[in-house]
Design an enzyme around this catalytic site. Structure first.
Site, PDB file in Angstrom:
ATOM      1  N   GLU A 246       4.179  -1.378   1.368  1.00 26.62           N
ATOM      2  CA  GLU A 246       2.719  -1.224   2.398  1.00 26.62           C
ATOM      3  C   GLU A 246       2.747  -1.644   3.864  1.00 26.62           C
ATOM      4  O   GLU A 246       2.220  -2.405   4.181  1.00 26.62           O
ATOM      5  CB  GLU A 246       1.825  -2.178   0.900  1.00 26.62           C
ATOM      6  CG  GLU A 246       1.209  -2.108  -0.574  1.00 26.62           C
ATOM      7  CD  GLU A 246       0.523  -0.081  -0.964  1.00 26.62           C
ATOM      8  OE1 GLU A 246       0.163   0.380   0.087  1.00 26.62           O
ATOM      9  OE2 GLU A 246       0.348   0.093  -1.728  1.00 26.62           O
ATOM     10  N   CYS A 280      -4.959  -3.283   7.357  1.00 29.85           N
ATOM     11  CA  CYS A 280      -4.144  -1.882   7.212  1.00 29.85           C
ATOM     12  C   CYS A 280      -4.867  -0.747   7.513  1.00 29.85           C
ATOM     13  O   CYS A 280      -4.956  -0.107   8.380  1.00 29.85           O
ATOM     14  CB  CYS A 280      -3.181  -2.338   6.658  1.00 29.85           C
ATOM     15  SG  CYS A 280      -4.117  -2.725   4.623  1.00 29.85           S
TER      16      CYS A 280
END
Ligand code: NAD
Length: 472
Positions: A246, A280
């Site tokens: 990720e 993020c």
């Protein structure tokens, strides 16, 4: 139940223990405590413990592991306040708003979801051509590497599904949020069997690197930047280690001309500024149609002006400092470059660089060139560039032109139109009229250089297991 002081005392380094690091509150500069810094020898010992514990853990029934995970969730819930306070002091995020208490609540929710998601054996074929079923077996020892922005919750995203699937875990937290994750693990280990969940607080370039190179690690769960993700791919290649990556993002939002600016302003704000922009999948570049541009900027500025930023332990604050100096410097550099390009500062952009904390004021930058650095680079902080467009095809092209594609959003009063546009955007998730909301049953992950693999839901459980077909 522990107090904050008791919890902290359990995770700080003891004198003479070895290498240590002073941990300062990013809001005030005050010393919080001394964190242990371990090395590769401690990592190898942790992998020994994880390997030793794994067969017995895998031999438990699924129901037994589910019960352990639910007990771990109960333990986190019981320690929620001291955990949130430590997280707030170390990470900087306020207790209130979608911040520290919310993050600890997320740890409980995601642990329970990893426990509660059914994963029955799948019968693939059962007819005259044959019989085959799919099982998801434990991989062995999972190496987890987490970042500093949502340090507890992202660690849980890595730990909980791995444990559910019969793996044991060696976790390496980020250097600047070590104490919070040590405390989380301490609380979980009050109920988990010995050796199942291990943590090694140490530097990425030594301990993190050794973890990714270890032939004894079957799978790496990594969340962090794209450059580190690429290093991990190389380091783990000789062992063909399984990877879920990720990585970084630079999420675009496209606002269509049919929106009601007042109605979308608050969702736009939180999409961009949740966790003070250090998320993020935050909205990091906003493309707004010319017809509604001025009104959207104005409404967004009104919402932003009412969101207090300050020391996390003060109840009224919903925005905090940047977590570390390096991140403050990135945001500062990008906003300065936007200012010198002639872009318009709607609010913010004027940090006090002499303060003890790393506060960067909420910043909106309008009338900015679509190829300015603040648009093209991930700012990971409270500064949003707002780009004007008049042709939606051009906006889609701009949204897709970067190498990353974690999330994106489309804002419109016509849901069908928004869904059509979503199909043209290269991103792991496209939200409509909101940005960044996650759900433990809905897979999350990136397209392109934002990584590969998905977390959460059944897909997330399968990602920390070895698929095995039993045929015949
Ligand atoms: P980072 O890559 O610097 O660090 C992340 C972790 O990797 C830390 O624990 C660090 O110690 C470790 N590490 C560093 N070098 C390593 C190496 N060579 N081998 C193994 N491990 C190593 O990232 P960061 O600055 O902590 O986090 C910010 C970045 O993370 C941003 O780019 C952000 O977009 C991204 N992020 C992505 C997601 C997501 O789900 N996609 C979530 C949060 C953050």
């Amino acid at each position: 139940m522990s107090t904050y002081e008791q919890l902290l005392a359990q995770v700080v380094a003891t004198a003479g223990e070895g290498e240590t690091r002073e941990v300062f509150d990013p809001a005030t500069g005050d010393l919080i405590g001394i964190a242990p810094v371990q090395g590769v020898a401690e990592l190898e010992a942790a992998i020994d413990r994880a390997e030793a514990a794994q067969p017995a853990w895998a031999a438990l029934s699924d129901d037994e592991r589910i019960a352990y995970l639910n007990r771990a969730a109960d333990a986190i819930e019981a320690a929620a306040e001291p955990l949130a306070e430590l997280l707030s002091r170390e990470q900087g995020k306020p207790l209130n708003g979608p911040n520290a208490r919310f993050e600890v609540g997320g740890c409980v929710a995601w642990t329970r979801a990893a426990a509660g998601t059914p994963l029955p054996v799948e019968v693939l074929i059962d007819d005259e051509s044959g019989y085959a079923e799919m099982h998801y077996r434990p991989i062995g020892v999972v190496g987890a590497i987490s970042p500093w922005n949502w340090p507890m919750m992202i660690s849980i995203w890595q730990i909980a599904p791995s444990l559910r699937m019969g793996n044991t875990v060696v976790l390496k937290p980020a250097e600047t949020t070590t104490l919070s994750v040590l405390a989380l693990v301490k609380v979980m280990n009050e109920v988990l069997p010995e050796g199942v969940l291990n943590i090694v607080p140490g530097p990425g370039r030594t301990v993190g690197d050794a973890l990714t190179r270890s032939p004894r690690i079957g799978k790496i769960m990594f969340t962090g930047s794209t450059p580190t993700g690429k290093r991990i791919i190389e380091a783990s290649a000789p062992n063909v280690t399984r990877l879920t990556l990720e990585l970084g993002g630079n999420d675009a939002g496209i606002v269509l001309p049919d929106v009601d600016p007042k109605e979308i302003a608050e969702n736009l704000f939180w999409g961009a500024f949740i966790n003070t922009g250090q998320t993020c999948a935050a909205l990091k570049r906003l493309y707004v149609h010319d017809d509604v541009y001025d009104e959207v900027v104005e409404e967004l500025a009104k919402v932003a002006a009412n969101m207090p930023m300050g020391v996390g332990l003060e109840d009224q604050n919903v925005l905090g400092p940047l977590q570390n100096k390096a991140q403050f410097d990135i945001v500062d550099r990008l906003v300065e470059s936007a200012k010198s390009s002639g872009a318009r500062v709607v609010m913010g952009g004027d940090p006090d660089r002499d303060q003890p904390g790393y506060f960067y004021p909420t910043t909106l930058i309008a009338d900015i060139d679509a190829h300015q650095d603040l648009v093209l680079e991930e700012q990971f902080g409270p500064a949003l560039p707002i780009i004007r467009y008049s042709d939606v095809d051009e906006a889609v092209k701009l949204a897709n032109e970067l190498e990353v594609g974690l999330g994106a959003s489309v804002w419109s009063s016509d849901r069908d139109k928004a869904r059509e546009l979503a199909a043209r955007i290269q991103a792991g998730t496209v939200w409509i009229n909101s940005h960044g909301g996650l759900h433990p049953m809905v897979p999350f992950g990136g397209a392109k250089q934002s990584g590969y693999g998905r977390e959460f839901g059944t897909l997330g459980l399968k990602a920390v297991a070895e698929p095995q077909v039993v045929s015949g």
